[in-house]
Design a protein around this motif. Structure first.
Motif, mmCIF file in Angstrom:
data_model
loop_
_atom_site.group_PDB
_atom_site.id
_atom_site.type_symbol
_atom_site.label_atom_id
_atom_site.label_comp_id
_atom_site.label_asym_id
_atom_site.label_seq_id
_atom_site.Cartn_x
_atom_site.Cartn_y
_atom_site.Cartn_z
ATOM 1 N N HIS A 1 0.867 -1.182 0.000
ATOM 2 C CA HIS A 1 0.000 0.000 0.000
ATOM 3 C C HIS A 1 0.898 1.223 0.000
ATOM 4 C CE1 HIS A 1 -3.520 2.434 0.722
ATOM 5 N NE2 HIS A 1 -2.906 2.996 1.743
ATOM 6 N N GLU A 2 0.989 1.909 -1.145
ATOM 7 C CA GLU A 2 1.944 2.997 -1.294
ATOM 8 C C GLU A 2 1.482 4.310 -0.681
ATOM 9 O OE1 GLU A 2 2.949 3.292 -5.418
ATOM 10 O OE2 GLU A 2 3.376 1.162 -5.557
ATOM 11 N N LYS A 3 0.254 4.735 -1.024
ATOM 12 C CA LYS A 3 -0.235 6.024 -0.543
ATOM 13 C C LYS A 3 -1.749 5.996 -0.477
ATOM 14 C CE LYS A 3 0.307 7.650 -5.233
ATOM 15 N NZ LYS A 3 0.891 8.551 -6.145
ATOM 16 N N LEU A 4 -2.344 7.111 -0.075
ATOM 17 C CA LEU A 4 -3.776 7.185 0.183
ATOM 18 C C LEU A 4 -4.648 6.797 -1.003
ATOM 19 C CD1 LEU A 4 -5.987 7.875 2.182
ATOM 20 C CD2 LEU A 4 -5.881 10.220 1.382
ATOM 21 N N CYS A 5 -4.391 7.308 -2.180
ATOM 22 C CA CYS A 5 -5.248 7.052 -3.345
ATOM 23 C C CYS A 5 -4.633 6.050 -4.310
ATOM 24 C CB CYS A 5 -5.586 8.360 -4.052
ATOM 25 S SG CYS A 5 -6.718 9.365 -3.110
ATOM 26 N N SER A 6 -4.044 5.005 -3.768
ATOM 27 C CA SER A 6 -3.526 3.927 -4.607
ATOM 28 C C SER A 6 -4.143 2.615 -4.136
ATOM 29 C CB SER A 6 -1.998 3.864 -4.529
ATOM 30 O OG SER A 6 -1.594 3.511 -3.233
ATOM 31 N N PRO A 7 -4.304 1.661 -5.052
ATOM 32 C CA PRO A 7 -4.916 0.379 -4.674
ATOM 33 C C PRO A 7 -4.105 -0.353 -3.596
ATOM 34 C CG PRO A 7 -4.703 0.564 -7.063
ATOM 35 C CD PRO A 7 -3.960 1.712 -6.468
ATOM 36 N N THR A 8 -4.803 -1.129 -2.815
ATOM 37 C CA THR A 8 -4.165 -1.940 -1.789
ATOM 38 C C THR A 8 -4.051 -3.375 -2.293
ATOM 39 O OG1 THR A 8 -5.161 -0.571 -0.065
ATOM 40 C CG2 THR A 8 -4.314 -2.722 0.607
ATOM 41 N N TYR A 9 -2.854 -3.925 -2.229
ATOM 42 C CA TYR A 9 -2.615 -5.321 -2.613
ATOM 43 C C TYR A 9 -1.969 -6.041 -1.443
ATOM 44 C CZ TYR A 9 -3.634 -4.136 -7.440
ATOM 45 O OH TYR A 9 -4.278 -3.727 -8.579
#
Length: 132
Positions: free
Chosen positions: A112-120
């Protein structure tokens, strides 16, 4: 196995999915909508679902893996008037997904890179053995 993760799902919904019947769920969490939007439509995909919040998700957290049968994202516009002079316009985005239970699993690693990026997440398939 690396797959998209939907977090903060109600334990009752997860329990209902474990019964094996396909269910349609409406998602309103921005993080979950961003994750669903990042999945190519028409592909056979497995998704990890957990009741744990995205900020608390880490190795060892349990959940279920489901097959994504269909998904759609929609926008609703809401306009509120007050005394004929002032009005407020809002938009609400939601995603509807139809999923079917596959197996229970545990998180091995979170991406999970940042707030508005998909979670894998990288998940491990849980094994259960029955003496018989």
């Amino acid at each position: 196995m690396k797959c998209a993760a939907l977090t903060g799902i109600s334990p009752e919904v997860i329990r209902d999915l474990r019964e094996g019947r396909p269910r349609t769920i409406e998602l309103q969490s921005t993080q979950n909508i961003v994750t669903i939007a990042g999945i190519e439509s028409g592909t056979s995909v497995q998704i990890f679902m957990t009741s744990t919040d995205v900020d608390d998700l880490g190795p060892g957290d349990g959940g279920i893996c489901v097959d994504l049968l269909s998904s759609s994202i929609s926008m609703k516009r809401i306009v509120e008037y007050s005394k004929g002079i002032y009005y407020e316009e809002r938009e609400r985005m939601s995603a509807r997904v139809q999923v079917k239970y596959c197996f229970s699993s545990v998180v091995r690693e979170v991406f999970h890179e940042k707030l508005c990026s998909p979670t894998y997440v990288e998940v491990l398939k849980s094994s259960s053995y029955h003496a018989g």
